[in-house]
Motif scaffolding. Structure first.
Motif, PDB file in Angstrom:
ATOM      1  N   UNK A 256     -24.197  18.573  19.733  1.00  3.32           N
ATOM      2  CA  UNK A 256     -25.324  19.106  18.957  1.00  3.32           C
ATOM      3  C   UNK A 256     -26.502  19.277  19.906  1.00  3.32           C
ATOM      4  N   UNK A 257     -27.154  20.447  19.856  1.00  2.00           N
ATOM      5  CA  UNK A 257     -28.315  20.657  20.716  1.00  2.00           C
ATOM      6  C   UNK A 257     -29.128  21.855  20.238  1.00  2.00           C
ATOM      7  N   UNK A 258     -30.395  21.829  20.566  1.00  2.00           N
ATOM      8  CA  UNK A 258     -31.314  22.959  20.392  1.00  2.00           C
ATOM      9  C   UNK A 258     -31.613  23.318  18.944  1.00  2.00           C
ATOM     10  N   UNK A 259     -31.137  22.527  17.973  1.00  2.00           N
ATOM     11  CA  UNK A 259     -31.399  22.894  16.583  1.00  2.00           C
ATOM     12  C   UNK A 259     -32.715  22.294  16.111  1.00  2.00           C
ATOM     13  N   UNK A 260     -33.705  23.171  15.908  1.00  2.00           N
ATOM     14  CA  UNK A 260     -35.023  22.716  15.477  1.00  2.00           C
ATOM     15  C   UNK A 260     -35.270  22.936  13.994  1.00  2.00           C
ATOM     16  N   UNK A 261     -34.374  23.680  13.316  1.00  2.00           N
ATOM     17  CA  UNK A 261     -34.571  24.055  11.909  1.00  2.00           C
ATOM     18  C   UNK A 261     -35.889  24.808  11.728  1.00  2.00           C
ATOM     19  N   UNK A 262     -36.353  25.458  12.804  1.00  2.29           N
ATOM     20  CA  UNK A 262     -37.590  26.227  12.718  1.00  2.29           C
ATOM     21  C   UNK A 262     -38.841  25.372  12.672  1.00  2.29           C
ATOM     22  N   UNK A 263     -38.784  24.187  13.284  1.00  2.00           N
ATOM     23  CA  UNK A 263     -39.923  23.270  13.279  1.00  2.00           C
ATOM     24  C   UNK A 263     -40.392  23.056  14.718  1.00  2.00           C
TER      25      UNK A 263
END
Length: 698
Positions: A256-263
């Motif tokens: 899992x990496x780079x997932x900010x959920x747009x935050x």
């Protein structure tokens, strides 16, 4: 022409918001679901699972039942136990720890405290009919809790040695292991009754050269050992180590990496870990390099054979939030995300198939009129309370707090707290301050660093409405005619701001103090908390304050902030450029100018999925092999290639997730063909994947 003052405008706004929230609560939501619920009611869920602080999560399944706990640091009771049967709808059923008294710092005595310490990073396990939770307490070693029923009662014993971010494995041969550490992962054996570590068994399991991190979760799956961990920090990936045996050798992959959920990153104190006055704060920074990525969590298998992952995100001032992700196994590795978009957790997806259905619900009942025999389970005390100094029975229907001496709110004992709610929440309480004595202050606070509060104080036999912001360091006092007053704070965690207000007549609210900046800091290691407090600054015990009620209104308590416009004709605009989507010559393009926009009819495909039809009867379609990201127009009945998961990012932003690529429709910076190959929204949401929509003029 009459010009309203700024305060009058805000007061009117507060009244309208309260009326709106009350109407929504009464008409659209049952009493148990007035707070944030991840379940969208259409077969999908939205992340986060809980829009309030829930850090270092660990989860187990026992038959059809799932149980979850997490870090609670200095708050009591600690280690909440949440229960679910569908992994989306959770309810609190109790706490593993009611009290933990290990000295004056746990009681806020002698100027000592345990902010950001206490219980953290628990490991939740079930073995041979017994539930276990293992957690560290700084300077006081490893705490072991066990129960035959997750609702309790829980028994407690202590192991002298602490194990940083441990995870426990009950192996098939009857031996019990704990893995722990950061970067270098160590392993130690525990004795059979879990009262001590086995001497001579502590050793390095995985060398730091392999790039593992902290927050380990160890599993044995189909005969192989797996350890999921996170590289220390907020902007980091999750790693997974795998081996045929504990002797190794170990392989490591990023899952899992780079997932900010747009935050993006919000306000931060410059002294990040131990902020001190004058509390210099850096402004928000939504850059990719500071993306607040999902990290530190684990994986779990459902009764039906599905695999799901859970992890947390440093979600700015509201705290660390927990999200749920589908897991895709590839060559024996459990990747967070969907096929074609591995390592990226969708913001919205179809609910797990656990073989069970659950009603839409929220973890806690947040409102409390203090008429029951006990406090609502959502409440936690800031440090260990003095139970002789608070009561629900001395004045029935009220929470009575007797003041204890403290130099300020930070060290005030018997402050009753609950987590503040995102994305927006309005907390209101009513206090009767007639029983205050000189030196007393009582009211409603935001427990953070810096902290702030509004309340009633008594100085030289005079009552006053008082506001205090630790960042400014100076109180604001206003005359108060009576001693009964309503206090309110309105928090917006999209902007990380808050404003206090009060009402002397119970109707109109008046602002007091400026708009506050809410920072995320690691002194408390928690998000902002609402608090009811009463302390005496003169160095002696004072009087009493009676709180009549506490309510939390949430104007945006659902992941779908507006209904999917099924059956309607709409137009889309790229959030970053304002360019519109248009169907031209068999392709989907972005075009500058409103006149070139195409209208699309939203066709309901079930489970929150849609197809987009033009006036000519064609559908937006993602093409096949070799051109997986190309978007064209296609006639005929819609299938998977023409179907998109409608994703609401909760700030008026909409994404379209292709069921073919499991990636998002993305507009180029300049007008031209769109694609369906974007892995996920950037923190600033200006990467072409986020759109706004409005009804089309037809």
């Amino acid at each position: 022409m009459t010009t309203l003052s700024a305060n009058a405008v805000r007061a009117t706004t507060y009244v309208l918001i309260a009326m709106l929230c009350a109407a929504l609560s009464a008409s659209a939501q049952s009493p148990k679901t007035r707070s944030w619920a991840a379940d969208n009611g259409n077969g999908t869920y939205s992340n986060p699972l809980f829009y309030d602080e829930f850090s270092d999560p660990d989860m187990i399944r026992v038959g059809p039942d799932y149980y979850l706990t997490g870090t609670t640091m200095h708050t009591m009771p600690g280690l909440p136990i949440l229960h679910s049967q569908d992994l989306v709808n959770w309810r609190i059923i109790g706490y593993a720890l009611d009290r933990l008294d290990l000295g004056p710092d746990f009681r806020l005595e002698d100027g000592k405290e345990i902010y950001g310490q206490g219980i953290w990073a628990p490991s939740f396990r079930y073995h041979n009919g017994t539930y276990y939770i293992f957690a560290n307490v700084n300077r006081f070693g490893l705490q072991v809790f066990r129960a035959s029923d997750p609702r309790g009662p829980w028994k407690h014993n202590r192991i002298q040695q602490g194990l940083h971010d441990l995870s426990v494995l009950f192996d098939d041969d009857g031996r019990i292991y704990a893995v722990y550490g950061a970067s270098t992962i160590r392993i130690v054996e525990m004795n059979a009754d879990l009262t001590a570590l086995v001497p001579g068994t502590d050793r390095v399991l995985i060398d730091k050269s392999l790039g593992m991190g902290e927050g380990s979760h160890i599993y044995k799956i189909k005969g192989k050992y797996y350890i999921v961990s996170a590289v220390p920090g907020a902007h980091v990936p999750m790693k997974c180590a795998r081996a045929e045996s504990l002797a190794g050798p170990w392989e490591v992959k990023t899952i899992s990496e780079n997932e900010s959920l747009g935050i993006g990153q919000g306000y931060r104190p410059k002294n990040f870990r131990r902020p001190t006055p004058p509390f210099e704060v850096t402004p928000p920074n939504p850059s990719e390099s500071l993306s607040l990525t999902l990290h530190q969590g684990g994986i779990i298998e459902t009764d039906t054979g599905e695999w799901w992952g859970y992890s947390m995100q440093d979600h700015n001032a509201v705290g660390r939030l927990t999200s749920l992700s589908p897991v895709t196994w590839v060559e024996g590795w459990p990747y967070f995300g969907l096929p074609g978009n591995l390592t990226r957790t969708p913001s919205l997806w179809v609910k797990p198939n656990t073989g069970r259905t659950s009603a839409v619900t929220s973890p806690y009942d947040r409102n409390d009129d203090f008429s029951g025999p006990k406090l609502q389970q959502v409440w936690q005390w800031n440090h260990l309370p003095d139970d002789s100094k608070w009561s629900l029975t001395e004045r029935p229907g009220y929470l009575r707090l007797h003041s204890l001496p403290a130099p300020d709110f930070w060290l005030a004992r018997n402050t009753l707290t609950q987590r503040a709610m995102g994305p927006e929440s309005i907390a209101t309480t009513e206090v009767d301050a007639a029983g205050l004595k000189n030196g007393d202050a009582a009211g409603l606070a935001l427990l953070n660093l810096p902290y702030s509060w509004v309340g009633v104080s008594r100085r030289e036999d005079q009552f006053a409405l008082e506001f205090y912001d630790q960042r400014a360091g100076k109180p604001i006092r206003e005359a108060l005619a009576g001693t009964r007053v309503r206090l309110r704070v309105h928090c917006d965690f999209d902007k990380d701001t808050a404003r206090f207000s009060y009402s002397a007549n119970g109707k109109e609210f008046k602002d007091i103090g400026p708009e506050l900046i809410l920072a995320f800091q690691l002194k408390t290691f928690q998000g902002v908390r609402f608090g009811l407090f009463h302390y005496n600054a003169s160095g002696a015990a004072g009087g009493q304050a009676d709180f009549d009620s506490f309510t939390v209104l949430e104007p945006r308590s659902r992941g779908l902030t507006q209904p999917i416009p099924a059956g309607k004709w709409i137009t889309f605009s790229d959030l970053s450029s304002g360019n519109r989507l248009a169907a031209v010559d068999g392709k989907l393009l972005t075009a500058a100018g409103a006149g070139k926009a195409s209208a699309f009819q939203v066709v309901d495909r079930g489970r929150g999925r849609v197809a987009l039809r033009t006036a000519q009867g064609q559908f937006v379609s993602v093409s096949g092999a070799g051109k997986s990201g190309e978007v064209v127009m296609k006639a005929g009945k819609p299938g998977d290639a023409e179907t998109f998961q409608w994703v609401d990012l909760q700030r008026g932003d909409t994404l379209l997730l292709s069921l073919v690529t499991h990636r998002y429709i993305t507009a180029p910076k300049e007008p031209g063909p769109v694609s369906a190959d974007h892995p996920g929204p950037a923190p600033d949401r200006k990467d072409g994947s986020c759109f706004t929509w409005k009804p089309a003029q037809r």
